[in-house]
Design an enzyme around this catalytic site. Structure first.
Site, PDB file in Angstrom:
ATOM      1  N   CYS A 191       0.270  -1.000  -0.233  1.00 61.00           N
ATOM      2  CA  CYS A 191      -0.125   0.397   0.280  1.00 61.00           C
ATOM      3  C   CYS A 191       0.835   0.903   0.673  1.00 61.00           C
ATOM      4  CB  CYS A 191      -1.220   0.142   1.465  1.00 61.00           C
ATOM      5  SG  CYS A 191      -1.792  -1.518   1.064  1.00 61.00           S
ATOM      6  N   HIS A 217      -3.478   6.704   2.801  1.00 59.36           N
ATOM      7  CA  HIS A 217      -3.997   5.975   2.484  1.00 59.36           C
ATOM      8  C   HIS A 217      -5.153   4.846   2.777  1.00 59.36           C
ATOM      9  CE1 HIS A 217      -4.204   0.925   1.120  1.00 59.36           C
ATOM     10  NE2 HIS A 217      -3.373   1.116   2.651  1.00 59.36           N
ATOM     11  N   ASN A 271      -9.994  -0.973   0.143  1.00 57.60           N
ATOM     12  CA  ASN A 271      -8.427  -1.060   0.225  1.00 57.60           C
ATOM     13  C   ASN A 271      -8.272  -1.000  -0.899  1.00 57.60           C
ATOM     14  OD1 ASN A 271      -6.410  -0.748   0.378  1.00 57.60           O
ATOM     15  ND2 ASN A 271      -6.510  -1.782   2.554  1.00 57.60           N
TER      16      ASN A 271
HETATM   17  O1  UT7 Z   1      -4.187  -1.619   3.578  1.00 58.75           O
HETATM   18  C1  UT7 Z   1      -2.878  -2.072   4.125  1.00 58.75           C
HETATM   19  C2  UT7 Z   1      -2.925  -1.579   5.274  1.00 58.75           C
HETATM   20  N1  UT7 Z   1      -4.002  -2.294   6.770  1.00 58.75           N
HETATM   21  C3  UT7 Z   1      -4.853  -2.009   6.835  1.00 58.75           C
HETATM   22  O2  UT7 Z   1      -4.594  -1.302   7.883  1.00 58.75           O
HETATM   23  C4  UT7 Z   1      -5.606  -2.844   7.738  1.00 58.75           C
HETATM   24  C5  UT7 Z   1      -5.997  -2.721   9.335  1.00 58.75           C
HETATM   25  N2  UT7 Z   1      -6.720  -3.681  10.141  1.00 58.75           N
HETATM   26  C6  UT7 Z   1      -8.604  -3.056  10.026  1.00 58.75           C
HETATM   27  O3  UT7 Z   1      -8.410  -2.175   8.967  1.00 58.75           O
HETATM   28  C7  UT7 Z   1      -8.860  -3.079  10.616  1.00 58.75           C
HETATM   29  O4  UT7 Z   1      -7.893  -4.768  12.038  1.00 58.75           O
HETATM   30  C8  UT7 Z   1      -9.827  -4.856  10.304  1.00 58.75           C
HETATM   31  C9  UT7 Z   1     -11.170  -4.003   9.306  1.00 58.75           C
HETATM   32  C10 UT7 Z   1      -9.854  -5.581   9.958  1.00 58.75           C
HETATM   33  C11 UT7 Z   1     -10.933  -5.826  11.317  1.00 58.75           C
HETATM   34  O5  UT7 Z   1     -11.513  -4.575  12.658  1.00 58.75           O
HETATM   35  P1  UT7 Z   1     -11.719  -5.411  13.690  1.00 58.75           P
HETATM   36  O6  UT7 Z   1     -11.898  -4.071  14.410  1.00 58.75           O
HETATM   37  O7  UT7 Z   1      -9.835  -5.040  14.155  1.00 58.75           O
HETATM   38  O8  UT7 Z   1     -11.762  -6.121  14.343  1.00 58.75           O
HETATM   39  P2  UT7 Z   1     -11.347  -7.791  14.701  1.00 58.75           P
HETATM   40  O9  UT7 Z   1     -10.695  -8.157  13.796  1.00 58.75           O
HETATM   41  O10 UT7 Z   1     -11.191  -7.568  16.023  1.00 58.75           O
HETATM   42  O11 UT7 Z   1     -12.753  -8.933  14.939  1.00 58.75           O
HETATM   43  C12 UT7 Z   1     -13.822  -8.715  15.383  1.00 58.75           C
HETATM   44  C13 UT7 Z   1     -14.942  -9.095  15.821  1.00 58.75           C
HETATM   45  C14 UT7 Z   1     -14.765 -10.393  16.341  1.00 58.75           C
HETATM   46  O12 UT7 Z   1     -15.913 -11.634  16.110  1.00 58.75           O
HETATM   47  P3  UT7 Z   1     -15.723 -11.886  18.222  1.00 58.75           P
HETATM   48  O13 UT7 Z   1     -14.074 -12.483  18.092  1.00 58.75           O
HETATM   49  O14 UT7 Z   1     -15.072 -10.961  18.941  1.00 58.75           O
HETATM   50  O15 UT7 Z   1     -16.208 -12.615  18.144  1.00 58.75           O
HETATM   51  C15 UT7 Z   1     -14.722 -11.379  14.423  1.00 58.75           C
HETATM   52  O16 UT7 Z   1     -14.439 -12.499  13.748  1.00 58.75           O
HETATM   53  O17 UT7 Z   1     -15.866  -9.260  14.523  1.00 58.75           O
HETATM   54  C16 UT7 Z   1     -15.694 -10.782  13.716  1.00 58.75           C
HETATM   55  N3  UT7 Z   1     -15.793 -10.378  12.131  1.00 58.75           N
HETATM   56  C17 UT7 Z   1     -16.393 -10.599  11.482  1.00 58.75           C
HETATM   57  N4  UT7 Z   1     -17.977 -10.101  11.771  1.00 58.75           N
HETATM   58  C18 UT7 Z   1     -18.587  -9.803  10.232  1.00 58.75           C
HETATM   59  C19 UT7 Z   1     -14.595 -10.370  11.405  1.00 58.75           C
HETATM   60  N5  UT7 Z   1     -14.828  -9.821  10.293  1.00 58.75           N
HETATM   61  C20 UT7 Z   1     -16.168  -9.871   9.679  1.00 58.75           C
HETATM   62  C21 UT7 Z   1     -17.202  -9.825   9.346  1.00 58.75           C
HETATM   63  N6  UT7 Z   1     -18.093  -9.250   9.427  1.00 58.75           N
HETATM   64  N7  UT7 Z   1     -16.418  -9.402   7.666  1.00 58.75           N
END
Ligand code: UT7
Length: 315
Positions: free
Chosen positions: A113, A241, A271
């Site tokens: 990125c 970004h 993204n």
């Molecule tokens: O471009 C390169 C750099 N990339 C980035 O900067 C991305 C950085 N990271 C992010 O933007 C975020 O971490 C994400 C959007 C990828 C994820 O968001 P998050 O708030 O960190 O969510 P998480 O991975 O901690 O997941 C929270 C919950 C989990 O469930 P439990 O364990 O709390 O029950 C996941 O299983 O959300 C669940 N989950 C989803 N639920 C519905 C993860 N993906 C999904 C989904 N739909 N698509």
């Protein structure tokens, strides 16, 4: 060192729009989750389009807007991690497609990125060593081809697209003052290549990458300001970004950036990795929000891990 300015921008995105509702039919997710956690409403995915066709579409538009002919180009760098082929590179394919000169460096650059900003720095160096004045810089990705549809944490994030800039180098112009960094903590964000012995699909530890990003963005802003001797108030526009709207919101709050000085298009494109920053620049230029005289601070971060920033101006 003589600096570069952007003379023209272009972009090309696939026609097919994939909404959050479309994704909810395919994986266990919801529009509410995706919107609230990322700010993404839609993304564009390739069907008939290829990486090469996106690059060519964006590059042609940039050349036309710049009023520069293909034969005037002195270097072509495509920032990407998803080119149609490793060999020939996307940049070499573009050289033939557009009729760029045959005696110039054309190559792809892999910095995920942050790739577009690494590429801008690279062409600034290349043009200082060239008798030619112009370079073509493209950020392009077809991430839909390397998406793991069994991973709902990542498959909802990515989109395809390309943005291109024709840059000019002139004596007396200030350098774009790039700052860059990397840390090979590759396990946080991976896209395996042919030698890895595993499917070439993206995986990411989202929460850890998020934490990295919210530290990397202000570090980059501070370093660019320090290197250029500017203040936040001196900057006309901030371009970040587009990985997650929440990451941008945190930076905006930290630096108290007013709404008219930053932009988000993540809702429309998701993204798009290396394409993200040039897509923003291209839209802003078209809308007349930036142009000659604007001082733009751009920040990228992503896989590698990589990060970088610079001060961009338009000719
Ligand atoms: O471009 C390169 C750099 N990339 C980035 O900067 C991305 C950085 N990271 C992010 O933007 C975020 O971490 C994400 C959007 C990828 C994820 O968001 P998050 O708030 O960190 O969510 P998480 O991975 O901690 O997941 C929270 C919950 C989990 O469930 P439990 O364990 O709390 O029950 C996941 O299983 O959300 C669940 N989950 C989803 N639920 C519905 C993860 N993906 C999904 C989904 N739909 N698509």
């Amino acid at each position: 060192m003589n600096g570069i300015k952007i003379r023209g921008m272009g972009r090309c995105v696939p026609e097919r729009v994939v909404t959050n509702a479309d994704l909810a039919e395919r994986v266990d997710t919801s529009d509410e989750w995706i919107t609230s956690r990322t700010g993404i409403l839609r993304r564009h995915h390739c069907t008939a389009e290829t990486h090469s066709s996106l690059c060519a579409g964006a590059a042609r538009a940039a050349l036309e807007r710049a009023g520069v002919l293909p034969e005037e180009i002195g270097a072509c760098v495509v920032a990407t991690v998803t080119a149609d082929n490793l060999v020939p590179s996307a940049a070499c394919t573009l050289q033939r497609e557009l009729g760029l000169p045959g005696d110039i460096p054309c190559f792809d650059l892999s910095a995920a990125c942050t790739g577009f900003l690494f590429a801008l720095h690279t062409v600034e160096c290349l043009l200082n060593a060239s008798p030619r004045k112009f370079a073509l810089v493209v950020g392009a990705e077809t991430l839909s081809r390397v998406t793991n549809w069994d991973d709902r944490g990542t498959c909802i994030l990515f989109g395809d697209g390309a943005g291109a800039a024709v840059v000019e180098c002139r004596e007396g112009w200030p350098s774009i003052s790039s700052i860059m960094g990397c840390h090979g903590s590759g396990e946080l964000l991976r896209l395996p290549g042919p030698g890895a012995g595993e499917p070439g699909l993206i995986s990411m530890e989202g929460t850890r990458v998020f934490k990295f990003a919210v530290e990397a963005v202000p570090w980059c802003v501070d370093q660019v300001l320090k290197k250029t001797g500017r203040t936040v108030e001196d900057v006309d526009f901030f371009v970040f970004h587009q990985a997650n709207a929440r990451i941008i919101d945190l930076a905006v709050r930290k630096y108290r950036i007013p709404p008219e000085k930053y932009y988000k298009n993540i809702a429309e494109y998701g993204n798009t990795s290396a394409a993200s920053i040039p897509l923003v620049l291209s839209e802003l230029r078209e809308q007349g929000k930036i142009g000659p005289g604007s001082r733009i601070l751009a920040v990228g971060f992503g896989g590698g891990l990589t990060w970088g920033g610079c001060l961009i101006e338009f000719a």
